[in-house]
Design a protein around this motif. Structure first.
Motif, PDB file in Angstrom:
ATOM      1  N   PHE A  94       0.281 -11.115  -3.255  1.00 45.23           N
ATOM      2  CA  PHE A  94       0.882 -10.495  -2.404  1.00 45.23           C
ATOM      3  C   PHE A  94       0.533  -8.991  -1.876  1.00 45.23           C
ATOM      4  N   LYS A  95      -0.425  -8.629  -2.752  1.00 41.72           N
ATOM      5  CA  LYS A  95      -0.873  -7.108  -2.754  1.00 41.72           C
ATOM      6  C   LYS A  95      -0.984  -6.495  -1.418  1.00 41.72           C
ATOM      7  N   ASN A  96      -1.551  -7.234  -0.395  1.00 39.86           N
ATOM      8  CA  ASN A  96      -1.529  -6.660   0.984  1.00 39.86           C
ATOM      9  C   ASN A  96      -0.317  -6.271   1.566  1.00 39.86           C
ATOM     10  N   LYS A  97       0.617  -7.458   1.471  1.00 43.57           N
ATOM     11  CA  LYS A  97       1.891  -7.175   2.326  1.00 43.57           C
ATOM     12  C   LYS A  97       2.845  -6.206   1.544  1.00 43.57           C
ATOM     13  N   TRP A  98       2.707  -6.251   0.062  1.00 43.86           N
ATOM     14  CA  TRP A  98       3.577  -5.392  -0.499  1.00 43.86           C
ATOM     15  C   TRP A  98       3.165  -4.014  -0.808  1.00 43.86           C
ATOM     16  N   LYS A 100      -0.742  -2.678   0.134  1.00 43.51           N
ATOM     17  CA  LYS A 100      -1.627  -2.121   1.179  1.00 43.51           C
ATOM     18  C   LYS A 100      -1.095  -1.615   2.395  1.00 43.51           C
ATOM     19  N   GLU A 101      -0.301  -2.538   3.137  1.00 45.89           N
ATOM     20  CA  GLU A 101       0.192  -2.262   4.368  1.00 45.89           C
ATOM     21  C   GLU A 101       1.124  -1.021   4.430  1.00 45.89           C
ATOM     22  N   GLY A 104      -0.809   2.088   3.760  1.00 45.10           N
ATOM     23  CA  GLY A 104      -1.288   2.528   4.965  1.00 45.10           C
ATOM     24  C   GLY A 104      -0.524   3.088   5.921  1.00 45.10           C
ATOM     25  N   ASP A 105       0.429   2.368   6.291  1.00 46.54           N
ATOM     26  CA  ASP A 105       1.413   2.806   7.168  1.00 46.54           C
ATOM     27  C   ASP A 105       2.270   4.135   7.023  1.00 46.54           C
TER      28      ASP A 105
END
Length: 113
Positions: A94-98, A100-101, A104-105
């Motif tokens: 779940f690295k993108n959801k937890w 990266k996003e 980035g935000d």
């Protein structure tokens, strides 16, 4: 008619001053945003370092305690290590959801404020 070239010259001079002021303002805004991001990153790293140190001490205590409960000290280390492998696998999944996003935000939010 002689007055017209002076007016055009003054207009170009004023436009040049305006452009120079805008460039200086852009530089200052860039420095401000960079300093804010670096300060936030530094504070976060310091807090994370202290938290990791405390986390490691608590985990060592947990490993030793589990080992004493189970009869062998190394049992506790294997159990805690296995737990961290499971947590690591979840983070990778779940690295993108937890990670990266949200990061980035946060960077975009800092840059646009």
């Amino acid at each position: 008619m002689e007055n017209q070239p002076n007016s055009i010259g003054a207009l170009f001079e004023t436009a040049g001053d305006y452009v120079e002021t805008r460039v200086d303002l852009l530089k200052l805004k860039t420095v401000d945003k960079s300093a804010d991001i670096i300060a936030s990153l530094t504070a976060g790293l310091i807090i994370a370092g202290v938290m990791i140190f405390g986390f490691v001490i608590v985990n060592l205590g947990l490993c030793i305690w589990l080992g004493s409960v189970l009869g062998q000290a190394w049992y506790g280390f294997f159990i805690v290590g296995g737990l961290y492998l499971l947590i690591g696998a979840l983070i990778v999944a779940f690295k993108n959801k937890w990670i990266k996003e949200p990061v980035g935000d946060l960077i975009i939010k800092k840059l646009l404020n």
